[in-house]
Design a protein around this motif. Sequence first.
Motif, PDB file in Angstrom:
ATOM      1  N   GLY B 652      12.544  -7.532   3.131  1.00 46.72           N
ATOM      2  CA  GLY B 652      12.326  -8.959   2.943  1.00 46.72           C
ATOM      3  C   GLY B 652      11.909  -9.238   1.518  1.00 46.72           C
ATOM      4  N   PRO B 653      11.957 -10.526   1.150  1.00 48.62           N
ATOM      5  CA  PRO B 653      11.579 -10.893  -0.219  1.00 48.62           C
ATOM      6  C   PRO B 653      10.140 -10.512  -0.559  1.00 48.62           C
ATOM      7  N   ASP B 654       9.271 -10.493   0.440  1.00 50.55           N
ATOM      8  CA  ASP B 654       7.858 -10.172   0.184  1.00 50.55           C
ATOM      9  C   ASP B 654       7.504  -8.730   0.524  1.00 50.55           C
ATOM     10  N   ALA B 655       8.523  -7.896   0.776  1.00 47.17           N
ATOM     11  CA  ALA B 655       8.240  -6.518   1.175  1.00 47.17           C
ATOM     12  C   ALA B 655       7.467  -5.774   0.092  1.00 47.17           C
ATOM     13  N   ALA B 656       7.868  -5.942  -1.142  1.00 47.10           N
ATOM     14  CA  ALA B 656       7.242  -5.194  -2.239  1.00 47.10           C
ATOM     15  C   ALA B 656       5.769  -5.553  -2.377  1.00 47.10           C
ATOM     16  N   ARG B 657       5.468  -6.834  -2.403  1.00 52.35           N
ATOM     17  CA  ARG B 657       4.051  -7.184  -2.579  1.00 52.35           C
ATOM     18  C   ARG B 657       3.230  -6.870  -1.332  1.00 52.35           C
ATOM     19  N   PHE B 658       3.899  -6.876  -0.172  1.00 52.76           N
ATOM     20  CA  PHE B 658       3.193  -6.465   1.044  1.00 52.76           C
ATOM     21  C   PHE B 658       2.781  -4.998   0.952  1.00 52.76           C
ATOM     22  N   LEU B 659       3.700  -4.145   0.502  1.00 54.01           N
ATOM     23  CA  LEU B 659       3.374  -2.724   0.380  1.00 54.01           C
ATOM     24  C   LEU B 659       2.325  -2.487  -0.697  1.00 54.01           C
ATOM     25  N   PHE B 661      -0.117  -4.339  -1.198  1.00 55.97           N
ATOM     26  CA  PHE B 661      -1.395  -4.668  -0.561  1.00 55.97           C
ATOM     27  C   PHE B 661      -1.819  -3.576   0.424  1.00 55.97           C
ATOM     28  N   MET B 662      -0.864  -2.984   1.098  1.00 54.25           N
ATOM     29  CA  MET B 662      -1.202  -1.963   2.108  1.00 54.25           C
ATOM     30  C   MET B 662      -1.612  -0.647   1.466  1.00 54.25           C
ATOM     31  N   TYR B 663      -0.916  -0.228   0.392  1.00 52.71           N
ATOM     32  CA  TYR B 663      -1.112   1.108  -0.173  1.00 52.71           C
ATOM     33  C   TYR B 663      -2.064   1.128  -1.354  1.00 52.71           C
ATOM     34  N   VAL B 664      -2.628   2.307  -1.598  1.00 52.34           N
ATOM     35  CA  VAL B 664      -3.502   2.503  -2.749  1.00 52.34           C
ATOM     36  C   VAL B 664      -2.699   2.434  -4.045  1.00 52.34           C
ATOM     37  N   GLY B 665      -1.495   3.012  -4.031  1.00 45.68           N
ATOM     38  CA  GLY B 665      -0.669   2.999  -5.246  1.00 45.68           C
ATOM     39  C   GLY B 665       0.170   1.736  -5.353  1.00 45.68           C
ATOM     40  N   THR B 666       0.875   1.589  -6.469  1.00 46.89           N
ATOM     41  CA  THR B 666       1.742   0.427  -6.674  1.00 46.89           C
ATOM     42  C   THR B 666       3.150   0.791  -6.239  1.00 46.89           C
ATOM     43  N   MET B 855      -8.021  11.476  -5.629  1.00 47.01           N
ATOM     44  CA  MET B 855      -6.948  10.483  -5.777  1.00 47.01           C
ATOM     45  C   MET B 855      -7.411   9.258  -6.556  1.00 47.01           C
ATOM     46  N   SER B 856      -8.319   9.445  -7.457  1.00 42.89           N
ATOM     47  CA  SER B 856      -8.845   8.265  -8.156  1.00 42.89           C
ATOM     48  C   SER B 856      -7.860   7.693  -9.162  1.00 42.89           C
ATOM     49  N   ASP B 857      -6.912   8.515  -9.622  1.00 44.78           N
ATOM     50  CA  ASP B 857      -5.939   8.024 -10.610  1.00 44.78           C
ATOM     51  C   ASP B 857      -5.147   6.834 -10.116  1.00 44.78           C
ATOM     52  N   PHE B 858      -4.689   6.936  -8.869  1.00 41.62           N
ATOM     53  CA  PHE B 858      -3.929   5.842  -8.262  1.00 41.62           C
ATOM     54  C   PHE B 858      -4.652   4.517  -8.461  1.00 41.62           C
ATOM     55  N   ILE B 859      -5.953   4.586  -8.172  1.00 37.79           N
ATOM     56  CA  ILE B 859      -6.728   3.352  -8.113  1.00 37.79           C
ATOM     57  C   ILE B 859      -6.947   2.795  -9.509  1.00 37.79           C
ATOM     58  N   LYS B 862      -4.206   0.604 -10.911  1.00 36.89           N
ATOM     59  CA  LYS B 862      -3.741  -0.581 -10.184  1.00 36.89           C
ATOM     60  C   LYS B 862      -4.708  -1.739 -10.377  1.00 36.89           C
ATOM     61  N   ALA B 863      -4.156  -2.918 -10.659  1.00 33.93           N
ATOM     62  CA  ALA B 863      -5.009  -4.076 -10.924  1.00 33.93           C
ATOM     63  C   ALA B 863      -5.294  -4.879  -9.669  1.00 33.93           C
ATOM     64  N   SER B 864      -4.317  -4.922  -8.751  1.00 37.11           N
ATOM     65  CA  SER B 864      -4.445  -5.878  -7.637  1.00 37.11           C
ATOM     66  C   SER B 864      -5.260  -5.323  -6.485  1.00 37.11           C
ATOM     67  N   ASP B 865      -5.582  -6.207  -5.559  1.00 35.63           N
ATOM     68  CA  ASP B 865      -6.345  -5.857  -4.367  1.00 35.63           C
ATOM     69  C   ASP B 865      -5.454  -5.093  -3.395  1.00 35.63           C
ATOM     70  N   PHE B 866      -6.045  -4.211  -2.629  1.00 38.22           N
ATOM     71  CA  PHE B 866      -5.334  -3.553  -1.530  1.00 38.22           C
ATOM     72  C   PHE B 866      -6.350  -3.284  -0.423  1.00 38.22           C
ATOM     73  N   VAL B 867      -5.850  -2.925   0.730  1.00 38.86           N
ATOM     74  CA  VAL B 867      -6.732  -2.716   1.885  1.00 38.86           C
ATOM     75  C   VAL B 867      -7.804  -1.696   1.536  1.00 38.86           C
ATOM     76  N   GLY B 868      -9.047  -2.087   1.672  1.00 39.87           N
ATOM     77  CA  GLY B 868     -10.157  -1.162   1.450  1.00 39.87           C
ATOM     78  C   GLY B 868     -10.646  -1.066   0.035  1.00 39.87           C
ATOM     79  N   ARG B 869      -9.990  -1.732  -0.907  1.00 40.24           N
ATOM     80  CA  ARG B 869     -10.369  -1.555  -2.315  1.00 40.24           C
ATOM     81  C   ARG B 869     -11.825  -1.918  -2.571  1.00 40.24           C
TER      82      ARG B 869
END
Lengths: 87, 973
Positions: B652-659, B661-666, B855-859, B862-869
Amino acid sequence: MMRIPCPWCGERDEPEFVCGGTTHINRPPLSASDAEWGAYLFVRENPRGVHLERWRHSFGCGQWFNLARNTVTHEITWVYSMTDPKP
Amino acid sequence: MTGFRLAAPWGAQIERSRPVRFNFNGRSHSGFVGDTVASALLANGVKRVARSFKLHRPRGIFSCGVEEPNALVDVGSGGRRLANVRATLLPIQEGMNVESVNCWPSVEFDLAAVNGLLAPLLPVGFYYKTFKWPDWRWFEPTVRRMAGLGRAPRQADPDLYDEVSASVDVLVVGAGVSGLAAAVAAARAGAKVTIVSQGSRIGANALWRTRSVNAAQLIEELDRLGVQALPNAAAFGLYDHNLVCVRETLDRAGAVEPGGPPIWRERLWKFRARDVVCATGAFERPMIFPNNDRPGVMLAGAAQQYAHAYGVACGTRAVIVANSDSAYEVAQTMKECNIEVVAVVDCRPPHMIRSPLARSDQFYSVQNATISAVKGGRQVSGCVVSSTQDGSRHRAFECDLILSAGGITPAVHLHSQAGGKLRWDDRGSMFVPDGPAPHVFSVGAAAGIFDGVYAVEHAHQTGLALARGTTPPLPKHNDSVSSLRSSHVRQARGKQFVDLQNDVTASDVELAARENYRSVEHLKRYTTTGMGTDQGKTSNINALVLLGEATERAPGEVGTTKFRPPFAPISLGVLAGYRRGELLRPRKSLAAHSWHESRGALFEDYGGWLRPAAYPLRGESVEQATYREACAVRKSVGVFDGSPLGKMEVFGPDAARFLDFMYVGTMSNLAIGRAKYGLLLNENGVVVDDGIVARLAEERFWINTSSAGAERTAAAFEEWKQCEFPSWKVLITPVTARWANVTVSGPRAWEWLNAIGFEAALAPKSSRHMSILDTQLGALRLRVLRASFSGELGYEINVPSDQCQELLEQLWRVGKQFGAVAYGVEALQMMRIEKGYIHIGTDTDGTTLPTDIGMSDFIARKASDFVGRRSLQRPAALDADRLQLVALMPVDRKTPIPVGGQIARTPPPGVSEGHITSSAISPELGVPIALAMLQGGSSRKGEYVQVHHFGISVCAEVVTAPFVDPEGRRVHG
């Protein structure tokens, strides 16, 4: 074992569903204080009476929806969609 | 002076033409088909059938039904043995072996009766005050042996239990005259009605019990209207939204010896009823007097029922002690079956006694009097009667039977389970329903109505109203039962029992009150009154009335304890139904199961999936096979079935931004055809799953999750999407079962795939590690992901499940030349540990944050919010002393490091600094390796630590992971 009225499938037995807890919880932004974030995670009202909560019809249509349930009598008085406002 | 059999027409339920012989405590007795063990024993003159729970006092049969507190027996053997069965409900059958419980060597001579002498040391609550010093563990084995009643079976239950759901308009519980009347009225008015009764014939008891009403006509009409009537069906619980659970006994004369095919024993009915009618009747309340537990003391109504239903006289000379007019009807019945009624001793004043039968001069009667002493140590031989007003002795009587008619207790259990309220009726000294519960209506004795004619009329109105959808009438207040609140004798010698099953006496209740246990719920737990298998059916009211007297409160203020299902004991089998054996947790099998089987796979259950642990050759242990397979993969190539891996398509058009938000990485910056490792947290910041995210197209992503997390991760995605982002245009489709996964891994992986025709674009020099390609192999449609959990060059080939076996066969045909092996889950685990790759749930737990596993590098990137950030910014998350993932090797390079071992400076007891999460023998290095969580571990490289595990200690060195191929070159081929 309650009967839950799924808005799409009709009344079904409770084991077909998963309860998601209190609904209308607003997720704070990253700028929230530790206390605000902690309240979002852990603090809930525990009313003796009408409780607004969300359920998912996991073993049916898979849709999430809201309902109002009396925590004492289990009477379900209102069923509404995730996007509807509080009744 | 004992019980005896009465001639016909007494005994409506027994078949005199069909005699039965059975054994009780090794002795043979006779009876008839239709007899219960209790009725047959009484007819055979047996007096003592049990010893009481705590004091081991001799006990006889007390009642004629489900409320029986004394006569518990064990019956049968092997997997069909039943323990603690009420003899009053157990039908006899030919050759049956029945034993008393809780006595040794026999019920007649029980060594533990010495407890009776110790009684003064054993008041209620004694176990809270004793058996503690010097160490309670000294007493535990003895207490365990003495506790409990019967002996449980040791073999599995071989028999079958059915389960049925049904939906009705009106469910009537109980087939006395009130139940019959309600059912008939509702059915006649067009409602769909079912009536259930625990008796073996619908309405059987009504025929003799309520003489003022034509029960036979009601039974006949019920039949004519075609109402579903279930006998042998006991309603044991009323649950949310009028779900009534009923246990139907299918095999009435149940086999109790092993052997023969499985039998259908019981059926669980789950009724959803629009309305429920409780016609559950009432229990008799016993009188309280000294030694009221002697064999020969019985409930008065029970003696009546034994005569009418089973043709048994319970004794020859009876004294009836009364607090209720029913005593006079019982006296009448006793005379009719030639039992001498020596006296009716009524504790009430004359003005409370209304029954016309009381005026008759057919038997001696006295008022304002009760029993002050019982004669006879092993059974009743007589009694002494005294005045209730001044305690003066009145007379002594000789008798072998004392019938207790202490009042009436309506059976309000289902009404109360439905949330119905109770009201204390002081005239009748009973709790009655205070109005209906929602959609649950009481009729007859259960509602406090004891006038037969009015009961039927009220029940009729109720049934009619329910069928029509109008409100049933409330019952008129009781004016036919008149009883005193309590009857116990003050200042009399001898124990006055309140609860027979748990040996609780009146003085125990008074002791509890003195120790300030004023709440009825505290009284119950402190004294254990009402906690036996009879759940206080004949004791609760007496106990709470006594508590009220001791604390100066009326019974209505004291209240009842909470009513909870089941109403009476039910078997575990009927609750399990079909959910046992293989059906308890149905296992998932791989699509290519038979291919693995023919390769010699040893299958194990991994998270509900039946998967090959390894493929041992002849004579190989699992450990040897695992080692061999891992070595072969590192050396040449192997094939692994990774089908249980979770798979999803997100588009979907919002699939990328949804993922994002769900994942630690971009994930939104993934190029088409590329993949990256994905880590998922919960809102507490805890690592809950990992996997791979690959981009198939601008708006289409392929997600792999862990095998164990497949369903819960898909559910989590769906929850966030529907509840937090309902307006976003993204669809999530779980495809775990649709695609199988054939993973080919090892230095020669490409050679092998190329040999069967995989396209050149997938070659290591033409493609990149962590890339995805949709392709074709002949007719096989494939989605190939270059990824690796083993650390070798790896191809995860997703193939439609129904084509998986074919792909495996194609590969295997040419595998030999590449030294290919099939490898199982154990070998994969060995290799991933060598590479230092975590396994969610093994190396992580409910507290592990991404920073704990490096796994701190991932975080950071990344600038945006994600689950648990936000949770990762809490002080506890930033503590340097947290448990962190480390790699370990034994210092001697020889001793294996045990999983679960605790890392501490000194052997236990002490403070642990961490624990071992994964361990293996490295195939490549040939030495033991391990992963562990260690406090502040990331800054302790090179340190030596002690690992302790059940008495052994290993010295280990904190090293760096991966143990092999540290630069990760092999995945590039």
